[in-house]
Design an enzyme around this catalytic site. Structure first.
Site, PDB file in Angstrom:
ATOM      1  N   PRO A  77      40.087  46.806  24.752  1.00 28.97           N
ATOM      2  CA  PRO A  77      39.409  47.209  23.516  1.00 28.97           C
ATOM      3  C   PRO A  77      39.323  46.058  22.516  1.00 28.97           C
ATOM      4  O   PRO A  77      40.290  45.314  22.318  1.00 28.97           O
ATOM      5  CB  PRO A  77      40.286  48.334  22.993  1.00 28.97           C
ATOM      6  CG  PRO A  77      40.880  48.933  24.223  1.00 28.97           C
ATOM      7  CD  PRO A  77      41.128  47.766  25.146  1.00 28.97           C
ATOM      8  N   CYS A  78      38.160  45.944  21.877  1.00 34.36           N
ATOM      9  CA  CYS A  78      37.895  44.778  21.041  1.00 34.36           C
ATOM     10  C   CYS A  78      37.794  45.099  19.556  1.00 34.36           C
ATOM     11  O   CYS A  78      37.574  44.204  18.743  1.00 34.36           O
ATOM     12  CB  CYS A  78      36.590  44.117  21.484  1.00 34.36           C
ATOM     13  SG  CYS A  78      35.146  45.206  21.359  1.00 34.36           S
ATOM     14  N   GLN A  79      37.945  46.374  19.179  1.00 34.19           N
ATOM     15  CA  GLN A  79      37.682  46.752  17.789  1.00 34.19           C
ATOM     16  C   GLN A  79      38.542  45.972  16.797  1.00 34.19           C
ATOM     17  O   GLN A  79      38.107  45.675  15.689  1.00 34.19           O
ATOM     18  CB  GLN A  79      37.908  48.254  17.599  1.00 34.19           C
ATOM     19  CG  GLN A  79      36.894  49.134  18.305  1.00 34.19           C
ATOM     20  CD  GLN A  79      37.315  49.483  19.723  1.00 34.19           C
ATOM     21  OE1 GLN A  79      38.153  48.800  20.314  1.00 34.19           O
ATOM     22  NE2 GLN A  79      36.738  50.536  20.277  1.00 34.19           N
ATOM     23  N   PHE A  81      39.392  42.916  16.951  1.00 37.85           N
ATOM     24  CA  PHE A  81      38.940  41.537  16.822  1.00 37.85           C
ATOM     25  C   PHE A  81      37.506  41.420  16.314  1.00 37.85           C
ATOM     26  O   PHE A  81      37.083  40.371  15.840  1.00 37.85           O
ATOM     27  CB  PHE A  81      39.027  40.826  18.178  1.00 37.85           C
ATOM     28  CG  PHE A  81      40.402  40.802  18.765  1.00 37.85           C
ATOM     29  CD1 PHE A  81      41.445  40.185  18.108  1.00 37.85           C
ATOM     30  CD2 PHE A  81      40.662  41.415  19.984  1.00 37.85           C
ATOM     31  CE1 PHE A  81      42.727  40.166  18.653  1.00 37.85           C
ATOM     32  CE2 PHE A  81      41.934  41.403  20.542  1.00 37.85           C
ATOM     33  CZ  PHE A  81      42.959  40.775  19.871  1.00 37.85           C
ATOM     34  N   SER A  82      36.738  42.486  16.435  1.00 37.32           N
ATOM     35  CA  SER A  82      35.301  42.426  16.171  1.00 37.32           C
ATOM     36  C   SER A  82      34.982  42.339  14.680  1.00 37.32           C
ATOM     37  O   SER A  82      35.603  43.004  13.853  1.00 37.32           O
ATOM     38  CB  SER A  82      34.618  43.665  16.757  1.00 37.32           C
ATOM     39  OG  SER A  82      33.257  43.700  16.415  1.00 37.32           O
TER      40      SER A  82
END
Length: 372
Positions: A77-79, A81-82
Site C-alpha cells: 500500500p502506497c497511501q 507515501f503518495s
C-alpha cells in the site's frame, strides 16, 4: 503457457502485476490479498494460483515452504507515501514495505520487485525510507536499485509513473545495464480512441454504462493551457484527449472523479471537439462560464474502458460494487508495464547480453534518480 520461473505475489489486488509477470513467463504459485472484492476478482481470473486471503503478517509462517521460488513481487500500500494522500510517515500501511522484505528474508528468492508511487523514489522526505530499504536488502545479500518508469513508455495508454525497486540475490547488478534492458522494452501505446472504441458506445452489451455521475460546468473554472489539464467541470474528473494517452486513472473513480469522454467525438458522430472549443472560448474570454449540465455527448469513463486503459485483457472479470471495481482498476499496476519489468528481471537472471543504451534524456533522468 510455458513458465520458466516461479513467483510469489504480495499485495496482489486485482492481479495487474500477475497478468504481466505470467505473460513474461513466471508461474505464480501463491498470492495474498486482504480486500474481499479484489480477492474474488483474482480468483475468477487466476484459478491456477493459490490465493490466501487476509493480513500477510499473519501468514508469514506459510511461506517457509517456498524457499526455492525465483521471484517475489508486489506493490505494498502506497497511501502513506503518495502526494495524493496525507504523506504521514506513521501511516501503518507504510510499514508494509518492511513486511514485503520479511517475505524476501524468509523465501530468499533469486530476485524481488517492489512497486510503489513515484514519491517514494524522488522526495527528500522519504530518503531515510529508501536508505533503510537498500540497507536491509544489502544485508540479505541483494543488490537493489530503484527504477522510475512511465507506463506510457511501455505500451500503456496512460501517463502513470511508478517506482520499481529491483533486487537480485548474490549479484552486484549494474543498474545502468538493468535500465537498458527496460529501455529495450519501450513500446508506443495506442491512443485512447484506439484503445476503447473497440468496445462500442457506452450502454451497449460489450460496454455497459457504469458511472452515471452528472457532468456539470464549473462556474469558476480553473483554466490551464491544455483543455485536458484544467478544471472546467465540477469535480476532479477531467476530459480525456482521445488522440493522446490519459493521465493516471485514480482509485477514486466511480463518481465525479471519473474521467470524461466525448462519446460523439469518440465514434465520429461529430466533427467538432466540444471540450477544446469550450476551453478556447474561456481562454479568450468569449464564453462566460455558467453553472449547468454539460452537453449530453459527454459521459463518464466506463469500467470496461478503464480496464483496457490499464491494459487488462478485455475478458478479465471483476467482482464487487461498481465503486469497488473502479478502485481495483485504479489501484492496479498496468499489465503491460508489469510484463516489461518482469521480462527485464528475467533477462538479468539469465545473463542475456545486450547493448547498453546511452545518452538519452531518460538515461539522464535515471542518473539523477540514483543520486537521490
Amino acid at each position: 503457457m510455458n513458465y520458466k520461473y516461479t513467483g510469489i505475489s504480495l499485495f496482489t489486488g486485482a492481479g495487474g502485476m500477475d497478468v504481466g509477470f505470467k505473460r513474461a513467463g513466471v508461474n505464480v504459485l501463491w498470492a495474498n490479498e486482504i480486500d474481499k472484492d479484489a480477492c474474488n476478482t483474482y480468483e475468477a481470473n487466476h484459478p491456477e494460483t493459490l490465493l490466501k486471503r487476509g493480513d500477510i503478517r499473519e501468514l508469514l509462517g506459510e511461506l517457509e515452504q517456498f524457499n526455492d521460488v525465483d521471484i517475489v513481487f508486489g506493490g505494498p500500500p502506497c497511501q502513506g507515501f503518495s502526494v495524493a494522500g496525507k504523506m504521514d510517515p506513521n501511516d501503518e500501511r507504510s510499514t508494509l514495505i518492511w513486511t514485503f522484505l520479511d517475505v524476501v528474508r524468509i523465501i530468499r528468492p533469486k530476485a524481488f520487485v517492489l512497486e510503489n508511487v513515484k514519491a517514494l523514489a524522488t522526495l527528500e522526505k522519504w530518503k531515510n525510507v529508501r536508505e533503510k530499504l537498500f540497507h536491509l536488502a544489502n544485508e540479505m545479500g541483494y543488490s537493489c536499485y530503484p527504477f522510475l518508469l512511465n507506463s506510457s513508455h511501455f505500451g500503456v495508454p496512460q501517463k502513470r509513473e511508478r517506482v520499481f525497486f529491483i533486487g537480485l540475490l548474490g549479484k552486484n547488478i549494474d543498474p545502468h545495464h538493468t535500465f537498458s534492458r527496460l529501455e529495450q522494452r519501450r513500446k508506443k501505446p495506442k491512443n485512447i480512441r484506439e484503445t476503447i472504441s473497440i468496445l462500442g458506445p457506452a450502454g451497449t452489451t460489450r460496454n455497459p454504462l457504469t458511472c452515471t455521475a452528472k457532468i456539470t460546468l464549473a462556474a469558476k473554472p480553473v483554466i490551464r493551457k491544455s483543455p485536458y489539464a484544467g478544471m472546467i467541470f465540477n469535480g476532479l474528473g477531467r476530459p480525456l484527449d482521445l488522440d493522446g494517452v490519459s493521465n493516471t486513472l485514480p482509485a477514486s473513480m466511480g463518481g465525479n472523479k471519473t474521467p470524461i469522454v466525448d462519446e460523439a467525438l469518440l465514434y465520429n458522430h461529430a466533427n467538432d471537439n466540444w471540450v477544446v472549443n469550450y476551453h478556447k472560448g474561456l481562454l479568450e474570454n468569449k464564453v462566460i462560464p455558467e453553472f449547468g449540465e454539460a452537453p449530453s455527448r459527454l459521459r463518464r469513463l466506463t469500467i470496461k474502458e478503464a480496464a483496457l486503459i490499464q491494459t487488462f485483457p478485455e475478458e478479465y472479470v471483476f467482482h464487487g460494487s461498481k465503486t469497488a471495481i473502479y478502485r481495483q482498476i485504479g489501484n492496479a499496476v498496468p499489465c503491460l508495464l508489469a510484463e516489461a519489468v518482469a521480462s527485464a528481471v528475467i533477462d538479468e537472471l539469465e545473463g542475456i547480453t545486450i547493448n547498453n543504451i546511452r545518452n538519452k534524456p531518460e538515461q539522464l533522468a535515471f542518473e539523477s534518480l540514483l543520486s537521490i
